[in-house]
Write a protein that holds these residues in place. Structure first.
Motif: not given
Lengths: 558, 375
Positions: B100-107, B84-96
């Protein structure tokens, strides 16, 4: 599958349920949500073909750098009406109107929508709104783009522009009425035991969509009414000649029209979340993440509109604010994409046409999402704004996203709607042609835009000829791809194999009733017994094997 | 979830990174870089392209792999595993994506700042130089203001004469004609008018060249306020910072030079600014990017980037030419000639061709016709 069929044949009384085919009800003021849903679907497919023809005329003109196929004025009218038709008469009515109306009462175990008459009224605004828009070609079609920025919209083709305003107002009213109905139906009419956190993901998506519609569409109506006053009465809300501010119109317009892209894509996200688990034979991965990300997208969608105005009327700090807000939307969207991938991963994929389109949706939507983050970056947008890069981006989102999703939904629920199966061979031909034609038509546009081709032009620099020719050929393949689809639909409605109640082995409520469902949807009120996405469990296998009656009986006992 | 063995994942990850890095730098999608801003924008684009390529390959890779590996076998009617799900995995692919978006925003923020997006203070300085404040106090449209700049330039020079000539010649007169809709009481220095200010290293310095740009259906007019020269093509010296004061006469236009990577809308009733520094000698197209009517696609011009010496020579020749024009304009009674006849000798030297003039005239008629409430 065959087993389900046999089981069903033995059930007494089952044969009496399907009512007689009566085509007249599909052309009359019916209050049955299923009839209305199909009315929406057929009407919107009709306008899809109209919008497609307009697009082919545009691409034919663009096959050569010179203006040689239509006049410049007509060209502007063609792309303006193409965009308006595709947005207001195809994607929105198909995604929200058709699938929302057809599915929501079934999928939550209700007998109809909360306000059946309002529902019918909402639908019957669409055909006159659409025909009115088409009639603008008789007086000179509106030529200022679907955005209709003043002052241009105040000085060219005024009769056509007035018709455009009126027709969009009518279509917007229809959307608002529909959204009201969806919200009340989802919140008030779910079957007992179906809490918000157990309801199908499509309902979450439609809840988020309806909220967006209610919050943003009235602002568009306001903008258009003011524009209409400027146009017809001669006021100067947006007309700089009289002291008005054209940038204010852009703010009001995009306050609706950016959320509009989520109004178009969120229901599709919902459909895909329903289709993928059924054909992958696995539970949806991360139910809550997908559900709440719909709400997050809905909220964030309301505060990103000014990213369409990076080159026009925004002060520097505002550009940064809207740039960051826009980029943040990539996060909930990314959650959905990864959850879909995880749903597919390790499943037992049944690669029928519905699944192919659903997977095609994921693969193409990702390209639109990536280019979306790019254009949200203010300094980069200063280069690509109003170029073919944006045209490519929006078609990857709205064609690769919405249209692939609507196709997937059409194939997935066709057996439920008509009681017949589709021809999978024709379906696969349709998919392959659509996929090739789509990428050929829109992928080169990224390069065209970056190299310097602006949008909304009938003539272009000869150095862009080759790529434009490729795009035009791709668009022709896309046009041809519709033929196997139409043949398939037409043939299958009358001659397709009889569909069992649950041809795909789905666990949502609509598969628990006959195909097509009886007027009141369910013989007994269905009650939620196992998870709607519990594929891979023994209970689910039993429910699917036993067919609809067991589940309903089990529901009735509680 | 059936995650492949860590070695394979590592190898795929490395390969993916290498391919993304290579393609992000070698996509060849952009035209030549002809301004000092262009490499900055391209750097940002390459960065986003690298990330985008990686994401694209991951998603398409998973889809294609699943298509082959996980397709249902003909005799297999069972379901997939119940996951049904996998909380650590979901946190991982939310944070990645979040990172990335933060990096693009700063750049993006960095690039935006470096091309001068965040220097609002430059605005008043640039205009102080051009006595724009006086223009603001006067009633008049955006274009009138831009032309007023010219006439009110330093009276100790002979610019005034030339500038008056410019305001009297038929093309600009047509622009200023009453019948063309324009905001009469416009605050031409609209505070909300968007702009790109000077780059941080040039902050506080005056731009080396100021050009007033007017968009009208369906042409661009360039006025050099320091000399009063009017042209249909933009001449700029390489290596000097150029400030464009952009206004529109009728509808919204957008000034775009793809090779410079900068774009700015020209909005009637508002004055907007664009700064850039040309870095390469050559001719580049000026494109109108905002739909402005039937001939939108034909609204083209050129920016001609020259060495400073060539630029000065061109400017001298233009001053002479416009001087001639002024004399002849006074000598001849222009009212006896149609605009077209009057214009014909100057068509080539201005770069305003006769079709532009035709369009100008037809627009004039058109707008006079459709604007009963214009005044």
């Amino acid at each position: 599958m065959t087993q389900v069929l046999q089981e069903e044949a033995k059930v007494p009384g089952q044969g009496a349920v399907p009512e007689k085919r009566n085509w007249r009800k599909y052309f009359s003021f019916s209050t049955d949500h299923k009839v209305i849903g199909i009315q929406y679907l057929v009407t919107s497919y009709f306008f899809y073909l109209v919008g497609g023809l307009l697009a082919e005329a545009v691409r034919t003109e663009l096959a050569t750098p010179e203006v040689d196929f239509v006049s410049r004025e007509l060209y502007n009218g063609l792309f303006t009406v193409h965009a308006t038709v595709m947005i207001f008469l195809w994607i929105v009515p198909a995604a929200t109107g058709a699938f929302g109306n057809y599915l929501i009462p079934l999928i939550i175990g209700a007998r109809d929508m909360a306000f059946p008459r309002l529902n019918a009224v909402a639908f019957w605004l669409i055909p006159p709104g659409g025909l009115l828009l088409m009639s603008s070609f008789l007086v000179g079609a509106p030529g200022s783009g679907w955005t209709s920025y003043p002052p241009l919209s105040l000085v060219t083709d005024q009769a056509g522009q007035a018709i455009w305003i009126l027709s969009v107002l009518i279509l917007g009213t229809s959307t608002i009425l529909g959204a009201l109905n969806f919200i009340v139906t989802i919140l008030k009419m779910r079957s007992p035991g179906m809490t918000l956190n157990k309801m199908p993901l499509f309902c979450w998506a439609m809840l988020a969509t309806s909220a967006l519609i209610l919050l943003s569409t009235p602002v568009l109506a306001g903008a258009l009414i003011l524009l209409g006053f400027d146009l017809i009465v001669g006021t100067a809300f947006f007309n700089p000649t009289g002291g008005g501010d054209p940038v204010v119109y852009q703010h009001m317009f995009w306050f609706y029209s950016h959320p509009a892209v989520y109004i178009m894509i969120l229901p599709i996200f919902g459909l895909i979340s329903e289709i993928l688990p059924v054909h992958a034979r696995k539970p949806i991965f991360g139910y809550r993440a997908i559900a709440y990300s719909s709400i997050a997208i809905s909220f964030l969608g309301l505060i990103v509109w000014a990213h369409h105005m990076f080159t026009s009327g925004t002060p520097p700090w505002l550009r940064m604010f809207f740039m960051i807000n826009t980029m943040v939307i990539a996060v909930p969207t990314g959650i959905k994409v990864f959850s879909w991938l995880a749903t597919i991963w390790g499943g037992k994929l049944r690669l029928n046409t519905a699944m192919l389109f659903a997977m095609g949706f994921v693969s193409m939507f990702v390209i639109g999402g990536i280019s979306g983050v790019m254009v949200s970056s203010a300094p980069f947008d200063l280069h690509v704004h109003d170029t073919y890069f944006v045209v490519a981006h929006l078609h990857y989102v709205l064609f690769g996203g919405s249209v692939f999703g609507i196709y997937a939904g059409t194939y997935h629920w066709f057996p439920k709607m008509t009681g017949r199966m589709v021809n999978e061979t024709l379906g696969r031909i349709h998919f392959v042609l659509t996929f090739i034609g789509f990428n050929l038509a829109f992928l080169p546009m990224h390069k065209l835009g970056l190299e310097g081709m602006n949008r909304r032009i009938a003539e272009y620099d000869p150095k862009f000829t080759t790529l434009n020719l490729v795009c035009t050929i791709g668009s022709y393949i896309l046009a041809v791809s519709v033929i196997p689809f139409l043949v398939n639909m037409g043939w299958s409605i009358f001659n397709g194999a009889k569909a069992p109640s649950n041809p795909w082995g789905g666990l949502t409520f609509e598969w628990l009733t006959t195909s097509p469902p009886p007027p009141e949807n369910f013989e007994v009120d269905p009650v939620w017994t196992i998870g709607l996405y519990d594929y891979g469990t023994e209970e689910a296998t039993e429910v699917i094997k036993a067919g609809p009656v067991l589940a309903m009986a089990a529901g009735a006992e509680t | 979830m059936n995650i492949p063995s860590s070695i394979t994942t590592l190898l795929i990850g490395i390969l993916l990174t290498l391919v993304s890095l290579w393609y992000g730098q070698n996509h060849g999608l952009m035209p030549v870089q002809a301004s000092e801003e262009a490499p900055l924008i391209d750097g940002l684009f390459n960065f986003m392209m690298t990330i985008g390529t990686g994401l694209f390959l991951i998603v398409e890779g998973v889809l294609i792999y699943s298509l082959i590996k996980f397709r249902r076998r003909p005799d297999d009617d069972t379901d997939g595993p119940y996951i049904e799900g996998n909380i650590p995995l979901e946190i991982l692919w939310t944070s990645i994506p979040a990172v990335l978006v933060l990096g693009i925003a700063v750049y993006s923020f960095e690039v935006y700042s470096n091309i001068g997006g965040l220097n609002p203070m430059d605005h008043s300085m640039a205009h102080g130089h051009q006595t724009h404040q006086t223009a603001m106090a006067m009633p008049g449209s955006a274009i009138a203001a831009t032309l007023a700049d010219a006439s009110m330039a330093d009276p100790t020079t002979n610019n005034q004469q030339v500038a008056e000539a410019a305001t009297q010649d038929p093309a600009t007169a047509a622009v200023r004609d009453e019948s063309i809709p324009q905001r009469k009481d416009a605050l031409s220095l609209g505070v909300t008018a968007p702009r790109l200010g000077s780059t941080p290293d040039k902050q506080g310095k005056l731009p080396e060249l100021v050009v007033n740009v007017t968009g009208l259906q369906f042409a661009w007019l360039f006025t050099y306020p320091d000399t009063g020269v009017v042209a249909g093509e933009l001449h700029v010296p390489v290596g000097q910072e150029v400030l464009l004061n952009i206004s529109a006469n009728d509808v919204i236009h957008a000034f775009w030079v793809p090779e410079y990577r900068v774009k700015q809308d020209a909005i009637p009733g508002k004055q907007s600014e664009l700064r850039f520094t040309p870095s390469k000698v050559g001719e580049y197209p000026i494109v109108c990017a905002e739909l402005c009517g039937a001939y939108h696609g034909a609204m083209k011009s050129k920016v001609i980037a020259e060495t400073p010496a060539d630029f000065d020579a061109w400017m001298e020749s233009q001053k002479l030419a416009s001087g001639d024009r002024f004399d002849r304009a006074v000598a001849l009674n222009s009212s006896e000639k149609s605009t077209d006849e009057f214009l014909s000798p100057f068509v080539s030297s201005w770069g305003v061709n006769s079709s532009t003039v035709q369009q100008l005239q037809s627009h004039q008629l058109h707008s006079a016709h459709v604007h009963p409430f214009a005044s």
